[in-house]
Design an enzyme around this catalytic site. Structure first.
Site, PDB file in Angstrom:
ATOM      1  N   HIS A 189       0.879  -1.173   0.000  1.00 21.72           N
ATOM      2  CA  HIS A 189       0.000   0.000   0.000  1.00 21.72           C
ATOM      3  C   HIS A 189       0.914   1.221   0.000  1.00 21.72           C
ATOM      4  CE1 HIS A 189      -3.759  -2.261   1.646  1.00 21.72           C
ATOM      5  NE2 HIS A 189      -3.776  -2.147   0.328  1.00 21.72           N
ATOM      6  N   ASP A 191       1.091   4.133   1.267  1.00 19.81           N
ATOM      7  CA  ASP A 191       1.565   4.858   2.448  1.00 19.81           C
ATOM      8  C   ASP A 191       2.705   4.123   3.156  1.00 19.81           C
ATOM      9  OD1 ASP A 191      -0.576   3.014   3.031  1.00 19.81           O
ATOM     10  OD2 ASP A 191      -0.697   3.834   5.059  1.00 19.81           O
ATOM     11  N   HIS A 192       3.080   2.963   2.639  1.00 23.45           N
ATOM     12  CA  HIS A 192       4.207   2.233   3.228  1.00 23.45           C
ATOM     13  C   HIS A 192       5.418   2.170   2.295  1.00 23.45           C
ATOM     14  CE1 HIS A 192       2.013   0.766   6.847  1.00 23.45           C
ATOM     15  NE2 HIS A 192       1.008   1.159   6.077  1.00 23.45           N
ATOM     16  N   HIS A 221      -3.780  -8.665   6.261  1.00 25.01           N
ATOM     17  CA  HIS A 221      -4.230  -7.403   5.709  1.00 25.01           C
ATOM     18  C   HIS A 221      -4.917  -7.672   4.369  1.00 25.01           C
ATOM     19  CE1 HIS A 221      -4.408  -3.146   5.922  1.00 25.01           C
ATOM     20  NE2 HIS A 221      -3.550  -2.883   4.975  1.00 25.01           N
ATOM     21  N   HIS A 235       0.240   4.363  13.422  1.00 23.72           N
ATOM     22  CA  HIS A 235      -0.636   4.246  12.250  1.00 23.72           C
ATOM     23  C   HIS A 235      -2.031   4.791  12.549  1.00 23.72           C
ATOM     24  CE1 HIS A 235      -2.563   2.361   8.659  1.00 23.72           C
ATOM     25  NE2 HIS A 235      -1.350   2.502   8.143  1.00 23.72           N
TER      26      HIS A 235
END
EC number: 3.1.26.11
Lengths: 301, 301
Positions: free
Chosen positions: B63, B65-66, B139, B267
């Site tokens: 993802h 944002d990582h 996830h 997070h």
């Protein structure tokens, strides 16, 4: 309002709290984003830009400092539940990169993204009130410049002189388009006698990463505001050329040859902390020069 | 020194000057980067992290944002003329994404980048002084956790008690490894009578994005410091589950079940400006909890 707000004025390596290239062009109630270096979405927040107003994004070329902020911005639009369509104009390979990233992340978009590959110089947007043209820059990889140009505005009715001229109001729109009026008795009332010219159309030109090349002037004559990269000071001309970049003097020369009204310089190398020398050197040749400073809006007038 | 410095503690949508996930683990004189959200290279500068010391980068999942800060960081390493090898441990599809981006940009690297695809749970690094293990998180897409674990340290010689024991200095290394000493006359000197235990090995566990799933505890028992995501407060358990994320209470439960020594939560969703409620709710169940705050280094002890 027609203006450009600088979100990033640095070259590839972020330094001194300067960010990679990104600019917001405001034209009436629309926003255009030109380039989208890493951190652009944070800069939009920092400078309180209403990102929902961005309708078109233009990416000059696929060096990371000009687009690594784009996947994050596009994702965030969706997290914010954007609904309106978004148009992305960029070199063709970006489409595959984005598709791969979004497929891997299983990203679901809340809005429709239209990808328009830059492939031919010329007009890429023709709107009622403005056009956007693109042209080739001269960089190590495929690179594009952009001209955002207001359309010629209709003439204005001269309230004093039209009074008593006997022209029906229904004809006013045609007067604004420049037509003469012929009365019932066949008399011609010259348009110029009852209208006045509107403000001349203005233009913003974005010349991103490029080696000095005067042929670019063919595409950018008479810009109201010309942005041109100026990565290095004048004593680094050799270094600039070897990296397909431009110096202060060279940017000033392009502005002069292109008969620009005003010049804005940016994309400063991380090797420089102080920016004043950029202004001094450029303004010595082209006096109406300004430094692109992050957070500042330059009105195009 | 064994510690973790938080560079980003927010979930996907940056807000309140909080950044997407990135952490620097310092272990002796090496740095490891875990996840690399957009803007990580600016955060490294802001918090004066010596980026040349980063030897390994671990990416938990793809993802944006990582990892959207990774292409820029890798490029900048090269612009800074990095020479030493860099090891990147990440889900396999990242390799193709990076290769496509770097080929398109015609990027030339000054250093060698080794890509190690995460594919099987287990030990991925076995060093003289530490190991790194990986395990599956739960996830929406393939996602990995990491355990960075010091190796058992040799016992220490007890200076007082060894004096006069007649053990030759050449045997001291074997004493540190726990061996008894047999004298020439056949007498056994018990190891424990001349050595003392060293400090127990410490471990840092990173549990990135995941839905609540107790089976993760099989892999993370007895962590000295456990980082676990806590995207939502406890009243949002349904929302958390639907997005494959965890609440405060759930993170605390994992820390309790895994017998962690200390818990660090992060997070945080952009929906929350204030973070104190995260601490209150989590610490009610697992008292030794801290909030992951950007710029703060948490010593692992």
């Amino acid at each position: 309002m027609f203006g450009v707000t600088i979100l990033g004025n640095n070259s590839a390596l972020p330094a001194y709290d300067r960010h990679p290239t990104a600019q917001i062009v405001t034209l009436n109630d629309q926003l255009f984003l030109i380039d989208c270096g890493e951190g652009t979405q944070m800069q939009l927040t920092r400078y309180r830009i209403r990102r929902s107003k961005i309708s078109h994004i233009f990416i000059s070329h696929l060096h990371g400092d000009h687009y690594f902020g784009l996947p994050g911005l596009l994702t965030s639009f969706s997290l914010m539940n954007r609904e309106q369509d978004l148009h992305l104009h960029a070199p063709a390979p970006l489409q595959q990169i984005l598709e791969l990233q979004f497929a891997t992340a299983d990203t679901r978009f809340s809005y429709k993204l239209h990808f328009h590959a830059l492939g031919e110089p010329g007009t890429i947007i023709e709107d009622e009130k403005f056009t956007v043209e693109t042209f080739k820059m001269f960089h190590r990889i495929d690179c594009w410049g952009f001209v955002i140009r207001e359309k010629k505005k209709p003439r204005k009715i001269d309230g004093e002189r039209i009074a008593g001229a006997g022209i029906p109001a229904v004809f006013y729109e045609r007067l604004k388009d420049g037509e003469d009026y012929i009365t019932k008795s066949g008399e011609r009332i010259l348009n110029a006698s009852v209208t006045i010219p509107n403000t001349p159309p203005k233009s913003y030109v974005f010349c991103g990463d490029t080696i000095y090349n005067e042929s670019v002037c063919n595409h950018i004559q008479n810009a109201t505001l010309l942005y041109h990269e100026s990565t290095f000071l004048k004593d680094q001309a050799e270094r600039a050329a070897s990296r397909f970049h431009t110096t202060t003097i060279q940017a000033a020369n392009i502005a002069r040859l292109a008969n620009a009204n005003r010049l804005l310089i940016g994309h400063f190398s991380s090797k420089y902390e102080a920016l004043e020398p950029f202004l001094t050197e450029t303004a010595a040749i082209f006096p109406d020069t300004q430094l692109a400073i992050e957070g500042v809006t330059y009105i195009i007038r």
